[in-house]
Design an enzyme around this catalytic site. Sequence first.
Site, PDB file in Angstrom:
ATOM      1  N   THR A 220      72.150  64.206 -32.655  1.00 50.03           N
ATOM      2  CA  THR A 220      73.583  63.909 -32.770  1.00 50.03           C
ATOM      3  C   THR A 220      73.795  62.600 -33.528  1.00 50.03           C
ATOM      4  O   THR A 220      74.656  62.503 -34.404  1.00 50.03           O
ATOM      5  CB  THR A 220      74.231  63.812 -31.381  1.00 50.03           C
ATOM      6  OG1 THR A 220      74.088  65.068 -30.699  1.00 50.03           O
ATOM      7  CG2 THR A 220      75.705  63.472 -31.486  1.00 50.03           C
TER       8      THR A 220
ATOM      9  N   TRP B 283      72.892  63.200 -37.158  1.00 51.95           N
ATOM     10  CA  TRP B 283      73.945  63.979 -37.815  1.00 51.95           C
ATOM     11  C   TRP B 283      75.059  63.064 -38.318  1.00 51.95           C
ATOM     12  O   TRP B 283      75.626  63.281 -39.390  1.00 51.95           O
ATOM     13  CB  TRP B 283      74.521  64.998 -36.830  1.00 51.95           C
ATOM     14  CG  TRP B 283      75.633  65.831 -37.395  1.00 51.95           C
ATOM     15  CD1 TRP B 283      75.540  67.025 -38.047  1.00 51.95           C
ATOM     16  CD2 TRP B 283      77.050  65.527 -37.367  1.00 51.95           C
ATOM     17  NE1 TRP B 283      76.774  67.482 -38.422  1.00 51.95           N
ATOM     18  CE2 TRP B 283      77.721  66.586 -38.027  1.00 51.95           C
ATOM     19  CE3 TRP B 283      77.799  64.475 -36.858  1.00 51.95           C
ATOM     20  CZ2 TRP B 283      79.112  66.612 -38.164  1.00 51.95           C
ATOM     21  CZ3 TRP B 283      79.182  64.495 -37.014  1.00 51.95           C
ATOM     22  CH2 TRP B 283      79.813  65.558 -37.653  1.00 51.95           C
ATOM     23  N   HIS B 284      75.338  62.013 -37.558  1.00 53.90           N
ATOM     24  CA  HIS B 284      76.433  61.120 -37.924  1.00 53.90           C
ATOM     25  C   HIS B 284      76.103  60.249 -39.123  1.00 53.90           C
ATOM     26  O   HIS B 284      77.015  59.834 -39.845  1.00 53.90           O
ATOM     27  CB  HIS B 284      76.823  60.237 -36.731  1.00 53.90           C
ATOM     28  CG  HIS B 284      77.717  60.913 -35.752  1.00 53.90           C
ATOM     29  ND1 HIS B 284      77.245  61.731 -34.758  1.00 53.90           N
ATOM     30  CD2 HIS B 284      79.064  60.909 -35.621  1.00 53.90           C
ATOM     31  CE1 HIS B 284      78.264  62.194 -34.049  1.00 53.90           C
ATOM     32  NE2 HIS B 284      79.385  61.710 -34.551  1.00 53.90           N
ATOM     33  N   GLY B 285      74.852  59.953 -39.344  1.00 56.90           N
ATOM     34  CA  GLY B 285      74.539  59.102 -40.481  1.00 56.90           C
ATOM     35  C   GLY B 285      73.054  58.951 -40.715  1.00 56.90           C
ATOM     36  O   GLY B 285      72.257  59.005 -39.775  1.00 56.90           O
TER      37      GLY B 285
ATOM     38  N   PHE C 150      80.548  61.605 -43.000  1.00 57.93           N
ATOM     39  CA  PHE C 150      79.542  62.432 -42.357  1.00 57.93           C
ATOM     40  C   PHE C 150      79.590  63.865 -42.857  1.00 57.93           C
ATOM     41  O   PHE C 150      78.720  64.644 -42.508  1.00 57.93           O
ATOM     42  CB  PHE C 150      79.731  62.398 -40.837  1.00 57.93           C
ATOM     43  CG  PHE C 150      79.828  60.989 -40.279  1.00 57.93           C
ATOM     44  CD1 PHE C 150      78.952  60.034 -40.699  1.00 57.93           C
ATOM     45  CD2 PHE C 150      80.826  60.652 -39.372  1.00 57.93           C
ATOM     46  CE1 PHE C 150      79.034  58.723 -40.222  1.00 57.93           C
ATOM     47  CE2 PHE C 150      80.914  59.357 -38.885  1.00 57.93           C
ATOM     48  CZ  PHE C 150      80.024  58.400 -39.312  1.00 57.93           C
TER      49      PHE C 150
END
Length: 473
Positions: free
Chosen positions: A311, A314-316, A473
């Site tokens: 997670t 996924w954001h960065g 994102f």
Amino acid sequence: MVFSSTVFLFCFLPLTLIGCYIIRSQTYRNAWLLIMSLVFFGWSQPRYLWIIVASIIINYLSALFMSLFEHKKKEVLFLAVVCNLLLLFYYKYLDFSIQTLNDAFGISIPLRGIILPIGISFFTFQGMSYVIDVFKGDVRVQKNPLKVALYIVLFPQLVAGPIVRYIDIENEIDNRNPGMADFSAGITRFVIGLSKKAIIANTMAEVVDTIWDAGISNNTVAIAWLGSIAYSLQIFYDFSGYSDMAIGIGRMLGFHFCENFDRPYISRNITEFWRRWHISLSSWFRDYVYIPLGGNRKHLYRNLIIVFMLTGLWHGASWHFVIWGAWNGFFIVVERLLRGRGKSASVDEKNAIGKNILRHIYALFVINTGWVLFRADNFALAMKYLGTMFGIGLSGMPGFKISWYVNNWVLVVMAIAIFDIVGGFTRLKQFCDARMSGTAYSVVKLAAVYGMFLLAIMRVMSGTYNPFIYFQF
């Protein structure tokens, strides 16, 4: 193109809506919406249009091949997931991987300088969910490529969610006829979202950016805490504002998207927070990663840590995002370990209220601390900022006082945000609804919506623009 820009508000959105309402054929209406969605995506990055077209082709053909070659479904699914992830990896994680190798082994492989296409994480996850659901038999194969294209490129939720499943809008692609009720509800929801972004998020962004740009050496403990709290408000109202606008536009077009937020800052623990925050992403990881890994049945704590590190990633494409994900995962694991170990004896009401207050404080402390990891450019900078918040490494001569960052407008906006977070506007709405006639309530509601819209437009026109945080994102 962003929802809070004048081009979108006064040109693109009205033109799109007019076309969708005057075109009576669903086929031509879908074609119009697909064209406008491609225009929306390619407005600021036309040379990246091929990427989303490639995503459409990969996922359309993969699902189609599954229906044609039943005995090879697993192989087709594997190839589809690999192709989707390779596309995402190249644009989002290749430079990150090269930099990590350079740092780890003291080498100097040149970075590619790849520019991230907006929304690639969102439309990649949507495409994969369609293929996986076809594999599982949850949805039927869509043989019309234009309908798959419309699902993936549909502009309201294209670049910052919510992540929409094909099963949720499958019927509405073919059968939708929005009436005045949908249109009215959609406008109201859109205005609420625009107000969140233009009035609250952008005001908080001015405070946050000024504090971070001034440098940590110019912070006091109070200023550092102000910056972290303001960022907690900024990211919530920025992202939930976008989701509200996406849901509102979808409603005006006849689509009913899932909710993405449920008052996350009233949570009493981090587990509850992630049930209320970015719901579409949490459910995506639950259904397509956590459960296939074994879910609650085996390797529970390993699964939780993997999911939350993914997670964060996924954001960065940076280690501080991964650490932010691990930070949340750690507390969820601890909460899971402690679950059921509490005493079953009843407690009096006063003690129960006290415990709930402490739980809220705990949750907000962990969430707010985590957002510092999220906001910083790197982990080292985050640690320095957190140290300042707790009085460690303070400069002997900070450059500014807290009054430099706070004026009456900022205080009013923060008060409005907190009033909303604790459910003040919901209770006010219920109060007015219960004590006013239908006509009077409608007039008050209309006045409130138009008032918010005018104030939001004034903020937009005044140049207080900040890009949506989740666009990166």
